[in-house]
Design a protein around this motif. Structure first.
Motif, PDB file in Angstrom:
ATOM      1  N   ASP A   1       0.820  -1.219   0.000  1.00 37.34           N
ATOM      2  CA  ASP A   1       0.000   0.000   0.000  1.00 37.34           C
ATOM      3  C   ASP A   1       0.850   1.263   0.000  1.00 37.34           C
ATOM      4  O   ASP A   1       0.478   2.289   0.574  1.00 37.34           O
ATOM      5  CB  ASP A   1      -0.958   0.014   1.201  1.00 37.34           C
ATOM      6  N   CYS A   2       2.003   1.196  -0.641  1.00 40.13           N
ATOM      7  CA  CYS A   2       2.890   2.345  -0.743  1.00 40.13           C
ATOM      8  C   CYS A   2       3.366   2.478  -2.186  1.00 40.13           C
ATOM      9  O   CYS A   2       3.771   1.480  -2.806  1.00 40.13           O
ATOM     10  CB  CYS A   2       4.082   2.187   0.195  1.00 40.13           C
ATOM     11  N   TYR A   3       3.306   3.700  -2.730  1.00 43.77           N
ATOM     12  CA  TYR A   3       3.603   3.924  -4.142  1.00 43.77           C
ATOM     13  C   TYR A   3       4.487   5.154  -4.309  1.00 43.77           C
ATOM     14  O   TYR A   3       4.343   6.149  -3.588  1.00 43.77           O
ATOM     15  CB  TYR A   3       2.298   4.072  -4.935  1.00 43.77           C
ATOM     16  N   PHE A   4       5.406   5.064  -5.261  1.00 45.92           N
ATOM     17  CA  PHE A   4       6.409   6.099  -5.498  1.00 45.92           C
ATOM     18  C   PHE A   4       6.030   6.928  -6.717  1.00 45.92           C
ATOM     19  O   PHE A   4       5.584   6.392  -7.731  1.00 45.92           O
ATOM     20  CB  PHE A   4       7.771   5.432  -5.727  1.00 45.92           C
ATOM     21  N   ALA A   5       6.226   8.258  -6.614  1.00 46.60           N
ATOM     22  CA  ALA A   5       6.009   9.168  -7.738  1.00 46.60           C
ATOM     23  C   ALA A   5       7.323   9.863  -8.057  1.00 46.60           C
ATOM     24  O   ALA A   5       7.892  10.560  -7.208  1.00 46.60           O
ATOM     25  CB  ALA A   5       4.932  10.200  -7.398  1.00 46.60           C
ATOM     26  N   SER A   6       7.805   9.681  -9.272  1.00 47.51           N
ATOM     27  CA  SER A   6       9.090  10.227  -9.682  1.00 47.51           C
ATOM     28  C   SER A   6       9.024  11.736  -9.890  1.00 47.51           C
ATOM     29  O   SER A   6       8.002  12.278 -10.326  1.00 47.51           O
ATOM     30  CB  SER A   6       9.536   9.550 -10.983  1.00 47.51           C
ATOM     31  N   ALA A   7      10.152  12.403  -9.636  1.00 46.60           N
ATOM     32  CA  ALA A   7      10.288  13.834  -9.916  1.00 46.60           C
ATOM     33  C   ALA A   7      11.070  14.071 -11.209  1.00 46.60           C
ATOM     34  O   ALA A   7      11.521  15.195 -11.454  1.00 46.60           O
ATOM     35  CB  ALA A   7      10.974  14.534  -8.753  1.00 46.60           C
ATOM     36  N   GLU A   8      11.184  13.047 -12.028  1.00 48.37           N
ATOM     37  CA  GLU A   8      11.972  13.159 -13.259  1.00 48.37           C
ATOM     38  C   GLU A   8      11.507  14.334 -14.125  1.00 48.37           C
ATOM     39  O   GLU A   8      10.318  14.495 -14.390  1.00 48.37           O
ATOM     40  CB  GLU A   8      11.849  11.865 -14.074  1.00 48.37           C
TER      41      GLU A   8
ATOM     42  N   ALA B   1      -0.320   7.597  -9.190  1.00 48.67           N
ATOM     43  CA  ALA B   1       0.165   6.530  -8.318  1.00 48.67           C
ATOM     44  C   ALA B   1      -0.956   6.036  -7.409  1.00 48.67           C
ATOM     45  O   ALA B   1      -1.128   4.823  -7.204  1.00 48.67           O
ATOM     46  CB  ALA B   1       1.346   7.026  -7.483  1.00 48.67           C
ATOM     47  N   PHE B   2      -1.744   6.978  -6.877  1.00 46.65           N
ATOM     48  CA  PHE B   2      -2.878   6.613  -6.022  1.00 46.65           C
ATOM     49  C   PHE B   2      -3.941   5.859  -6.812  1.00 46.65           C
ATOM     50  O   PHE B   2      -4.429   4.816  -6.374  1.00 46.65           O
ATOM     51  CB  PHE B   2      -3.473   7.872  -5.403  1.00 46.65           C
ATOM     52  N   GLN B   3      -4.302   6.379  -7.966  1.00 42.25           N
ATOM     53  CA  GLN B   3      -5.377   5.782  -8.765  1.00 42.25           C
ATOM     54  C   GLN B   3      -5.000   4.392  -9.277  1.00 42.25           C
ATOM     55  O   GLN B   3      -5.799   3.452  -9.218  1.00 42.25           O
ATOM     56  CB  GLN B   3      -5.715   6.692  -9.940  1.00 42.25           C
ATOM     57  N   GLN B   4      -3.789   4.263  -9.789  1.00 40.61           N
ATOM     58  CA  GLN B   4      -3.356   3.017 -10.421  1.00 40.61           C
ATOM     59  C   GLN B   4      -2.778   2.012  -9.425  1.00 40.61           C
ATOM     60  O   GLN B   4      -2.518   0.870  -9.786  1.00 40.61           O
ATOM     61  CB  GLN B   4      -2.325   3.326 -11.503  1.00 40.61           C
ATOM     62  N   LYS B   5      -2.554   2.487  -8.187  1.00 40.49           N
ATOM     63  CA  LYS B   5      -1.892   1.648  -7.182  1.00 40.49           C
ATOM     64  C   LYS B   5      -0.605   1.067  -7.763  1.00 40.49           C
ATOM     65  O   LYS B   5      -0.337  -0.134  -7.713  1.00 40.49           O
ATOM     66  CB  LYS B   5      -2.828   0.545  -6.687  1.00 40.49           C
ATOM     67  N   ALA B   6       0.191   1.977  -8.316  1.00 40.86           N
ATOM     68  CA  ALA B   6       1.421   1.589  -8.999  1.00 40.86           C
ATOM     69  C   ALA B   6       2.444   2.709  -8.874  1.00 40.86           C
ATOM     70  O   ALA B   6       2.086   3.875  -8.673  1.00 40.86           O
ATOM     71  CB  ALA B   6       1.146   1.296 -10.468  1.00 40.86           C
ATOM     72  N   HIS B   7       3.704   2.347  -9.014  1.00 40.38           N
ATOM     73  CA  HIS B   7       4.767   3.336  -8.983  1.00 40.38           C
ATOM     74  C   HIS B   7       4.789   4.113 -10.306  1.00 40.38           C
ATOM     75  O   HIS B   7       4.650   3.532 -11.379  1.00 40.38           O
ATOM     76  CB  HIS B   7       6.118   2.658  -8.754  1.00 40.38           C
ATOM     77  N   ILE B   8       4.980   5.405 -10.213  1.00 40.93           N
ATOM     78  CA  ILE B   8       5.146   6.252 -11.397  1.00 40.93           C
ATOM     79  C   ILE B   8       6.633   6.569 -11.474  1.00 40.93           C
ATOM     80  O   ILE B   8       7.148   7.396 -10.717  1.00 40.93           O
ATOM     81  CB  ILE B   8       4.304   7.543 -11.283  1.00 40.93           C
ATOM     82  N   LEU B   9       7.330   5.914 -12.388  1.00 41.16           N
ATOM     83  CA  LEU B   9       8.793   5.941 -12.408  1.00 41.16           C
ATOM     84  C   LEU B   9       9.368   6.961 -13.376  1.00 41.16           C
ATOM     85  O   LEU B   9      10.586   7.027 -13.559  1.00 41.16           O
ATOM     86  CB  LEU B   9       9.329   4.538 -12.725  1.00 41.16           C
ATOM     87  N   GLY B  10       8.502   7.759 -13.993  1.00 35.37           N
ATOM     88  CA  GLY B  10       8.960   8.795 -14.907  1.00 35.37           C
ATOM     89  C   GLY B  10       7.880   9.833 -15.088  1.00 35.37           C
ATOM     90  O   GLY B  10       7.032  10.035 -14.214  1.00 35.37           O
ATOM     91  N   THR B  11       7.897  10.481 -16.234  1.00 36.23           N
ATOM     92  CA  THR B  11       6.871  11.472 -16.511  1.00 36.23           C
ATOM     93  C   THR B  11       5.545  10.789 -16.852  1.00 36.23           C
ATOM     94  O   THR B  11       5.513   9.609 -17.205  1.00 36.23           O
ATOM     95  CB  THR B  11       7.301  12.357 -17.689  1.00 36.23           C
TER      96      THR B  11
END
Length: 284
Positions: free
Chosen positions: A191-198, A224-234
């Motif tokens: 239940d933790c997801y990362f959002a990139s600042a790239e 990240a919240f909606q998809q329950k996934a890490h956003i690793l780029g733009t």
């Protein structure tokens, strides 16, 4: 129903984007906690300093409204504090205790639906990254226990790539290690997801995300919240989403509130206010 989100961390969560650099977001269904009550959101949301400005929270909330839930209200609980280290957020300290207090107050009048965290600049030197994961794990575990929300989504954001380029760059020479710790924490905890600042850019200080980047960052936090996934780029449609947010048609009550704000701030005089207010109320 009101869905609330706790904002914690340091200045880039509080927001230092220049107010005049982006279009304001007006939405009567986006609230913020003030004095234990919900008020219609206005920026700056997290007034921790006189320099507070645009944060990621407004575009996060607006994206939530546009693409996730158009019926319910979303509310923001601002508890970030600029310049704070992870040690400042220790569970015995006033920042942590205040966040728990504010979140519990919000739980009485809303459903606590997520935690938004951005912090780490203050821990980007002196080998503090080596203990970051251990300390952060205890903080989040205790926070969830205190609020009785063991599975609440936590969104953590990366630090800006620009940190070493500014006049204070020597204080951020380990920001890559903090980013690695934040990403690994998100990958290794439920239940933790990362959002990139790239690709995000900074104010002239090369410490704080500028206002446009804060709008984009909020969209990444939402994805990240909606998809329950890490956003690793733009996010490929960031600019289009910002345009949708800016072009949203205001309701009559939102126009009225905006008009009253302009009058209170002295940008229109009493005669202009009365004319425009009458015109607004005469429209079908």
């Amino acid at each position: 129903m009101i869905h609330s989100f706790l904002m914690i961390g340091q200045s880039n969560m509080a927001g230092r984007g220049f107010l005049q650099e982006v279009s304001p977001i007006h939405d009567e269904k986006i609230k913020m906690l003030r004095n234990g009550r919900w008020q219609t959101m206005s920026e700056p949301i997290n007034c921790d300093r006189s320099t507070s400005g645009i944060s990621l929270a407004a575009s996060f909330a607006s994206s939530w409204r546009l693409f996730h839930n158009q019926e319910d209200d979303i509310a923001l609980i601002p508890c970030a504090d600029g310049g704070t280290s992870l040690d400042d957020w220790s569970i015995e300290g006033p920042l942590f205790q205040n966040a728990v207090f504010q979140a519990k107050a919000a739980q009485k009048i809303s459903t606590l639906s997520g935690i938004l965290w951005h912090q780490g600049e203050n821990d980007s030197s002196g080998k503090k990254h080596q203990s970051y994961t251990e300390k952060f794990t205890l903080l989040i575990k205790t926070l969830r226990e205190e609020l009785h929300v063991p599975h609440i989504p936590l969104i953590v954001g990366g630090l800006g790539d620009f940190l070493q380029d500014g006049m204070y760059g020597q204080y951020f020479n380990e920001h890559h290690e903090i980013n690695k710790a934040l990403l690994e924490f998100a990958q290794n905890h439920d239940d933790c997801y990362f959002a990139s600042a790239e690709g995000l850019t900074a104010n002239p200080d090369n410490i704080h995300f500028d206002a446009v980047s804060q709008r984009k960052f909020g969209i990444r936090y939402f994805k990240a919240f909606q998809q329950k996934a890490h956003i690793l780029g733009t996010v490929k449609d960031e600019d289009q989403i910002i345009e949708q947010i800016n072009n949203r048609l205001l309701t009559k009550s939102e126009k009225s509130e905006l008009l009253q704000y302009q009058f209170a701030m002295g940008t229109i005089n009493a005669d202009e206010f009365q004319i425009q207010f009458a015109e607004l109320n005469n429209r079908s």
